[in-house]
Write an enzyme that holds these catalytic residues in place. Structure first.
Site, mmCIF file in Angstrom:
data_model
loop_
_atom_site.group_PDB
_atom_site.id
_atom_site.type_symbol
_atom_site.label_atom_id
_atom_site.label_comp_id
_atom_site.label_asym_id
_atom_site.label_seq_id
_atom_site.Cartn_x
_atom_site.Cartn_y
_atom_site.Cartn_z
ATOM 1 N N TYR A 278 0.851 -1.192 0.000
ATOM 2 C CA TYR A 278 0.000 0.000 0.000
ATOM 3 C C TYR A 278 0.883 1.238 0.000
ATOM 4 C CZ TYR A 278 -3.326 3.528 1.641
ATOM 5 O OH TYR A 278 -4.099 4.656 1.772
ATOM 6 N N ASP B 229 9.281 2.919 -0.018
ATOM 7 C CA ASP B 229 8.220 3.615 0.703
ATOM 8 C C ASP B 229 8.369 3.268 2.181
ATOM 9 O OD1 ASP B 229 5.994 4.650 1.851
ATOM 10 O OD2 ASP B 229 4.553 3.756 0.460
ATOM 11 N N LYS C 278 4.230 9.504 8.698
ATOM 12 C CA LYS C 278 3.927 8.953 10.025
ATOM 13 C C LYS C 278 4.862 9.443 11.141
ATOM 14 C CE LYS C 278 0.897 5.557 8.187
ATOM 15 N NZ LYS C 278 0.882 4.560 7.151
HETATM 16 C C1 LIG Z 1 0.339 5.065 5.668
HETATM 17 C C2 LIG Z 1 1.102 4.770 4.449
HETATM 18 C C3 LIG Z 1 1.040 5.579 3.316
HETATM 19 C C4 LIG Z 1 0.075 6.717 3.203
HETATM 20 O O1 LIG Z 1 0.345 7.711 4.141
HETATM 21 P P1 LIG Z 1 -0.833 8.755 4.460
HETATM 22 O O2 LIG Z 1 -0.181 9.735 5.394
HETATM 23 O O3 LIG Z 1 -1.933 7.961 5.062
HETATM 24 O O4 LIG Z 1 -1.213 9.354 3.165
HETATM 25 C C5 LIG Z 1 1.873 5.304 2.248
HETATM 26 N N1 LIG Z 1 2.714 4.263 2.290
HETATM 27 C C6 LIG Z 1 2.789 3.451 3.342
HETATM 28 C C7 LIG Z 1 3.778 2.334 3.331
HETATM 29 C C8 LIG Z 1 1.974 3.670 4.448
HETATM 30 O O5 LIG Z 1 2.007 2.824 5.473
#
Ligand SMILES: *Cc1c(COP(=O)(O)O)cnc(C)c1O
Length: 429
Positions: free
Chosen positions: A140, A235, A263
């Site tokens: 994701y 990511d 995050k």
């Molecule tokens: C949470 C997350 C996102 C998206 O971040 P948001 O701040 O919710 O837009 C993208 N990549 C990963 C791996 C994530 O865990």
């Protein structure tokens, strides 16, 4: 009627599904509404105290409202909080990230992980002049068109939209491989590699449960990307600062070309970041032709909360507590489930874990999907009744924080034991 139930009914009239992000609606039997968070606990509007293993879906590695972060925010906020001009805070936080991530020389702050991913993909396309990206089934990367894509038909490499509203034409530019399967990457790259701008991957899959990379998977991706002149995007929105200072790339010793963060680096306030070496970052506006901008980019409160969080991580035993908590919880859970004779697999990495109700090892999207999601949901519901909050979906992670002291884990394990007892009884009756 409980106050949460009443609020949920009211919310559904004005908020789609009663929430603003879909997983929040999945809580059984209905979402609880929150009054406050403190340390390892959430307090609901009904006054229930819950031990929190969701932690805002990852950011709160110090737990709720840690003193050191709260103080810095409160001190700062009287100075105003949005200037449309830079602050020194942005430099200080960027320097921390540059120090902790060997592959990053420069940073651009945005407002969410998804925005960071969208920017990273645009940057990779702008830098390479190529159109396609390769992602992995089950990874994701935020609510972004080009990665809301799942594997298409077996004969084709290109993806199909995993959300309505994403045009086929966009999805077709995204190729989909299997996580932990270098052969699947090699096969696609041999045919399409010369048009692949970037391979994007969660170095630890953390949005399909928790699935660590096997042996040389990440090194292999590095090698394939180099061979075809594609960029490698890690990511690290979840993994950044979760395993230790730095990211999964430091933990596993593999460098990305572009890193996305979010995050934890906002300490629980909205944030995202893109980082890479100078040569790549210089393609971003205002220096280069790849556009990015944002009213709230580098927001002072997100910067100060992120900085304060990272400073605590640098100077205290916060990681030690959070890591021990996750290990002890994983071991204890394994022990209880074993004693009740329930097939399960637990995947653990520092400060994150997930249990899958299947016997076999869980290494990718397909093996994770073999988990009995009903048992997981039952466990979520039984635990919630007993004051323990784990995510309502099998495909999220159980997170620990520096507020999860031994006594909290012991209490949790007692509640897991009681939940299992109740689940086994229910089944018999
Ligand atoms: C949470 C997350 C996102 C998206 O971040 P948001 O701040 O919710 O837009 C993208 N990549 C990963 C791996 C994530 O865990």
């Amino acid at each position: 009627m409980s106050e949460s139930k009443r609020l949920f009914e009211e919310a559904q009239r004005v908020l789609v599904g009663g929430v603003n992000s879909p997983v929040r609606a999945a809580i059984r039997p209905y979402p609880f509404f929150v009054r406050e968070g403190k340390g390892p606990y959430l307090i609901t509007v009904d006054g229930n105290r819950l031990i929190d293993y969701v932690l805002g879906y990852g950011p709160l590695i110090l737990g709720h409202a840690p003193e050191a972060v709260t103080r810095r925010i409160v001190e700062y906020v009287s100075k105003g909080w949005l200037y449309g001009a830079p602050t020194e805070l942005e430099i200080t936080l960027a320097k921390k990230i540059v120090n902790h991530f060997p592959s990053i020389e420069m940073v651009r702050f945005v407002n969410s992980g998804g925005e960071a991913v969208a920017t990273a993909i645009r940057l990779a396309r702008g830098y390479t002049g190529r159109r396609k990206i390769l992602k992995f089934e089950g990874c994701y990367h935020g609510a972004v068109d080009s990665v809301l894509v799942k594997a298409g038909s077996a004969a084709a490499h290109f993806g199909s939209p995993s959300s309505a509203g994403v045009p086929e034409d966009v999805a077709k530019l995204t190729l989909v491989a299997r996580y932990n399967d270098l052969d699947s990457v090699e096969k696609i790259m041999r045919e399409e590699g010369n048009d692949v701008a970037a391979i994007i991957v969660e170095p630890i899959m953390a949005n399909y449960g928790v699935i660590p990379p096997r042996n040389d998977f990440l090194k292999g991706l590095r090698e394939v990307a180099d061979r075809f002149g594609s960029l490698l995007i890690f990511d690290e929105v979840v993994t950044g600062y979760r395993l230790g200072l730095g990211g999964a790339q430091r933990y596993y010793g593999v460098k990305a070309d572009i890193t996305t963060l979010g995050k934890i680096i906002g300490g629980g306030f909205p944030v995202g970041a893109v980082g890479a070496r100078e040569e790549i970052m210089s393609k971003l506006s205002p220096k280069g032709p790849v556009f990015n901008a944002g009213t709230f980019n580098g927001h002072p409160i997100s910067m100060i909360a992120g900085l304060a969080t990272i400073e605590v991580l640098e100077t205290t035993n916060a990681y030690e507590i959070a890591i021990n908590a996750s290990r002890k919880l994983a071991e204890g859970l394994d022990d209880v489930l074993g004693r009740y004779g329930i097939d399960h697999t637990i995947n653990w990495v520092p400060t994150m874990l997930q249990v899958f109700f299947t016997k076999g090892e869980v290494i990718d999207h397909e093996t994770a999907s073999r988990s009995n999601a009903k048992i997981y949901l039952n466990l979520h519901e039984e635990l919630l009744k007993r004051g323990v909050f784990i995510a309502p979906s099998q495909f999220e992670a159980i997170f620990t924080s520096a507020a999860h002291e031994d006594s909290i884990i012991n209490e949790t394990l007692r509640q897991i034991e009681d939940s299992m007892k109740a689940m086994v009884l229910n089944k018999v009756n």
